[in-house]
Scaffold this motif. Sequence first.
Motif, mmCIF file in Angstrom:
data_model
loop_
_atom_site.group_PDB
_atom_site.id
_atom_site.type_symbol
_atom_site.label_atom_id
_atom_site.label_comp_id
_atom_site.label_asym_id
_atom_site.label_seq_id
_atom_site.Cartn_x
_atom_site.Cartn_y
_atom_site.Cartn_z
ATOM 1 N N MET A 238 20.985 -6.972 -35.951
ATOM 2 C CA MET A 238 20.317 -5.908 -35.194
ATOM 3 C C MET A 238 19.210 -6.506 -34.354
ATOM 4 O O MET A 238 18.587 -7.486 -34.748
ATOM 5 C CB MET A 238 19.678 -4.911 -36.163
ATOM 6 N N ALA A 239 18.968 -5.895 -33.213
ATOM 7 C CA ALA A 239 17.845 -6.331 -32.389
ATOM 8 C C ALA A 239 17.302 -5.147 -31.614
ATOM 9 O O ALA A 239 18.048 -4.213 -31.284
ATOM 10 C CB ALA A 239 18.289 -7.432 -31.432
ATOM 11 N N ASP A 240 15.991 -5.182 -31.328
ATOM 12 C CA ASP A 240 15.432 -4.169 -30.435
ATOM 13 C C ASP A 240 15.917 -4.414 -29.012
ATOM 14 O O ASP A 240 15.951 -3.519 -28.192
ATOM 15 C CB ASP A 240 13.896 -4.230 -30.473
ATOM 16 N N GLY A 241 16.284 -5.659 -28.741
ATOM 17 C CA GLY A 241 16.778 -6.025 -27.415
ATOM 18 C C GLY A 241 18.280 -6.230 -27.409
ATOM 19 O O GLY A 241 19.024 -5.529 -28.104
ATOM 20 N N ASN A 242 18.717 -7.212 -26.628
ATOM 21 C CA ASN A 242 20.146 -7.508 -26.489
ATOM 22 C C ASN A 242 20.644 -8.386 -27.631
ATOM 23 O O ASN A 242 19.863 -9.043 -28.309
ATOM 24 C CB ASN A 242 20.403 -8.255 -25.184
ATOM 25 N N ILE A 243 21.959 -8.403 -27.775
ATOM 26 C CA ILE A 243 22.571 -9.289 -28.774
ATOM 27 C C ILE A 243 23.650 -10.126 -28.090
ATOM 28 O O ILE A 243 24.469 -9.597 -27.324
ATOM 29 C CB ILE A 243 23.189 -8.469 -29.927
ATOM 30 N N ARG B 45 28.801 -6.086 -38.192
ATOM 31 C CA ARG B 45 28.250 -4.999 -37.390
ATOM 32 C C ARG B 45 27.171 -5.545 -36.474
ATOM 33 O O ARG B 45 26.387 -6.396 -36.904
ATOM 34 C CB ARG B 45 27.580 -3.975 -38.304
ATOM 35 N N ALA B 46 27.133 -5.031 -35.252
ATOM 36 C CA ALA B 46 26.095 -5.458 -34.320
ATOM 37 C C ALA B 46 25.462 -4.234 -33.694
ATOM 38 O O ALA B 46 26.159 -3.384 -33.143
ATOM 39 C CB ALA B 46 26.687 -6.361 -33.245
ATOM 40 N N LEU B 47 24.131 -4.133 -33.791
ATOM 41 C CA LEU B 47 23.415 -2.983 -33.256
ATOM 42 C C LEU B 47 22.305 -3.472 -32.330
ATOM 43 O O LEU B 47 21.337 -4.078 -32.791
ATOM 44 C CB LEU B 47 22.824 -2.130 -34.384
ATOM 45 N N ALA B 48 22.452 -3.189 -31.047
ATOM 46 C CA ALA B 48 21.435 -3.581 -30.074
ATOM 47 C C ALA B 48 20.576 -2.372 -29.737
ATOM 48 O O ALA B 48 20.996 -1.232 -29.931
ATOM 49 C CB ALA B 48 22.100 -4.131 -28.818
ATOM 50 N N GLY B 49 19.362 -2.632 -29.277
ATOM 51 C CA GLY B 49 18.465 -1.545 -28.885
ATOM 52 C C GLY B 49 18.212 -0.563 -30.007
ATOM 53 O O GLY B 49 18.229 0.645 -29.787
ATOM 54 N N VAL B 50 17.970 -1.073 -31.205
ATOM 55 C CA VAL B 50 17.884 -0.165 -32.364
ATOM 56 C C VAL B 50 16.670 0.755 -32.320
ATOM 57 O O VAL B 50 16.640 1.758 -33.013
ATOM 58 C CB VAL B 50 17.919 -0.910 -33.721
ATOM 59 N N ALA C 157 26.950 -0.940 -31.756
ATOM 60 C CA ALA C 157 26.111 0.178 -31.334
ATOM 61 C C ALA C 157 25.075 -0.300 -30.333
ATOM 62 O O ALA C 157 24.577 -1.412 -30.427
ATOM 63 C CB ALA C 157 25.409 0.799 -32.543
ATOM 64 N N VAL C 158 24.787 0.577 -29.376
ATOM 65 C CA VAL C 158 23.683 0.344 -28.445
ATOM 66 C C VAL C 158 22.822 1.595 -28.457
ATOM 67 O O VAL C 158 23.333 2.700 -28.251
ATOM 68 C CB VAL C 158 24.189 0.053 -27.017
ATOM 69 N N GLY C 159 21.537 1.415 -28.743
ATOM 70 C CA GLY C 159 20.602 2.540 -28.741
ATOM 71 C C GLY C 159 21.065 3.706 -29.584
ATOM 72 O O GLY C 159 20.831 4.859 -29.250
ATOM 73 N N GLY C 160 21.744 3.419 -30.685
ATOM 74 C CA GLY C 160 22.162 4.461 -31.609
ATOM 75 C C GLY C 160 23.542 5.047 -31.308
ATOM 76 O O GLY C 160 24.094 5.793 -32.105
ATOM 77 N N HIS C 161 24.108 4.710 -30.159
ATOM 78 C CA HIS C 161 25.478 5.156 -29.869
ATOM 79 C C HIS C 161 26.441 4.109 -30.392
ATOM 80 O O HIS C 161 26.378 2.960 -29.982
ATOM 81 C CB HIS C 161 25.679 5.337 -28.360
#
Lengths: 269, 241
Positions: free
Chosen positions: B169-174, B183-188, B207-211
Motif C-alpha cells: 500500500m502507498a499514499d502515492g503511486n505503486i 494485493r496492491a492499493l495506491a492512494g490509500v 485499488a486506487v483511492g479506494g476503488h
Amino acid sequence: MARIIVVTSGKGGVGKTTTSAAISMGLALKGYRTAVIDFDVGLRNLDLIMGCERRVVYDFVNVINGEAALNQALIKDKRCDKLFILPASQTRDKDSLTSEGVGKVLGDLSKDFDYIVCDSPAGIERGAMLAMYYADDAIVVTNPEVSSVRDSDRMLGILASKSRRAERGEEPIKEYLLLTRYSPHRVKLGEMLSVEDVQDILSLHLLGVIPESKAVLNASNSGIPVILDEKSDAGQAFSDVVRRYLGEDVTHRFIELEKKSLFGRLFGG
Amino acid sequence: MPVTHSESVEFSQTFEIKSGAVNLPVLKLLTSDVGKLSSQLRLKVSQAPDFFRNAPMAIDLHNLVDPNAEIDFVALVRAMRNCGLVPVGFCGGFEKHHQAAQAAGLSSLTLARQEPPQQPQATPTKPKVLPEEVHSRIVEQPVRSGQRIYVPGGDLVVMSQVSAGAEIMADGNIHVYGTLRGRALAGVQGNLDCRIFCQDLQAELVAVGGHYRISENIDDSLRGVPVQIYLQDQSLIIERI
Ligand SMILES: Nc1ncnc2c1ncn2[C@@H]1O[C@H](COP(=O)(O)OP(=O)(O)OP(=O)(O)O)[C@@H](O)[C@H]1O
Ligand SMILES: [Mg+2]
C-alpha cells in the motif's frame, strides 16, 4: 564457527525430517563435523529416521534446562563419527524451548562443529520460529502443490523479517529451495506443479529436486538416512543436493520423465 | 502612578519567544513492539553512550510497518528515558496515536523539509534544485505471503515480485517490476490521481483511492503484460502500456 542451516517449510509432512537426516549425514560423510537438532518437541521423529531412538538418554530440553551437559545429550552416529544427533524431548511441552536456551546451545555447538542442521517442526509457531531464528542458511522444503508453495512463501517472508540476521540488519539468511516428492509423471498429467511453476512463484535458488520414491519410506522404516541408499534415486538426489550446497556445479536430475528402457517397455516395469 | 522599582523589575525582559529551528535526532519507529524496540535501543545507545546521554529525541511514526498498530506510548517513553534519552514529541501516525502520544506527555511536531543550509551562491549559473523530502520507498527483496508494506505519504517501488497473500500500500503511486500476485492499493488516503504500474499483473486485488477490482474481474488479456491502473470518472481503468 559453525554454519547454522534450518530445514523448514511451513506446511507439515513435506519431508523436512527426511531432508535433515539426509543432508546432515551427507555433510558428515564429506568430513564436516555436523550436528543435527530435532526442534519438534513433543513429536520426536528425527532419532527414528536416524536409527538412534534406542540410545536416547537426554534431549535438547534437558540441555536447555541445564539438566544435562551437551556432550551427554549428543548421540554419535554409528555409521559416521563426524555426525551427532541432538534429539527432541517427547514428553515436554513446546514452551520448554526458550530463545536464550536455544541460542546458548547453538552457540556452544558452534565452537565444535562445522555445520548445525536444525530440523524445524511444521507451522509458524514457537518451535519453527526458534528453529529458524539463529539460521545462516535456510533450506525451504516444498512439495509441488499450491498449498505447500504458498506456505513456503509465507515462511520465506518470516525468514526475511523475523530472524536474528534480519533483526540485527546483517546480511540476510541465504535461502534455498528444495523440491521434494517430485513426480515427473504426475506433472505431465497436470496433477502437480512443475519445477518451473514453483520457481516462477517462489523465485528462489533451486538446491535440488528429490523424486517421490519408495526408497524414502524403506529408509525411514529401517532407521537409515536415505542418502546412504546410494542405489536409490532419492539417495542420489540428496547426494547431489549436498554437493551443490557445498558449491559444486551439479546438473539437476530426476526432473524429466525417464525414457523407458527396452526392458521396461517389454515388461512394463 | 509612578513606576516603582519592583514593577520595573517585572517589566525588564526575562525571555523572548522567537521561532527557531533545532535539529533533533529522530527515532523512526518501525514496529509497535516496545519490548523488542527497547532492547535494541539499549544496545544502540550503549554503543555511543556520550552521544545519546540526555539527547532530546522525536518519535517519527511515518515508517511503521503496520501503520494501524496500537502503540504503548507510556511504555515507549519509559523505555527511552531508561536509555537516557529525552523523548520530546512525535510526528506522523493516526488520530488514535496522537491522543495516546499526547496523553504520554509528547507534543505534536512537524518534520521540517530537509533543505540544505542557505549558502551564498557561489555558482549562480547552476539551476537551484532543492531536494524535496522523499517519503518514497524502494523494496528490492520479494514481498512474501503474509507480509504487508505501507508507504505513508509517498510512492512504493518493488523491484521484485509480490506474492499471493502479500499486501502493498502507498499514499502515492505503486510500481512493481516483478510479478504482482498479491494485493496492491495506491492512494490509500484517498488520492484519486495515483496509479499502479506493474510488469506482470496477476493480482488478487488492485485499488486506487479506494476503488478496487478483484482478481476475478480482471480481464485475462491483461495478465502477464505490463499495465498501468488508474481512475477515470470514478472507474478503475487497467490498460496495457
Ligand atoms: N521423496 C519422498 N518420496 C516418498 N515419500 C516421502 C519423500 N519424502 C518424504 N516422504 C514421506 O513423507 C512423510 C513425511 O516426511 P517427513 O517426516 O520427512 O516430513 P516432515 O516435513 O518432517 O513432517 P513434519 O512436518 O510432520 O515434521 C514420511 O512418511 C516420508 O516417508
Ligand atoms: Mg519432521
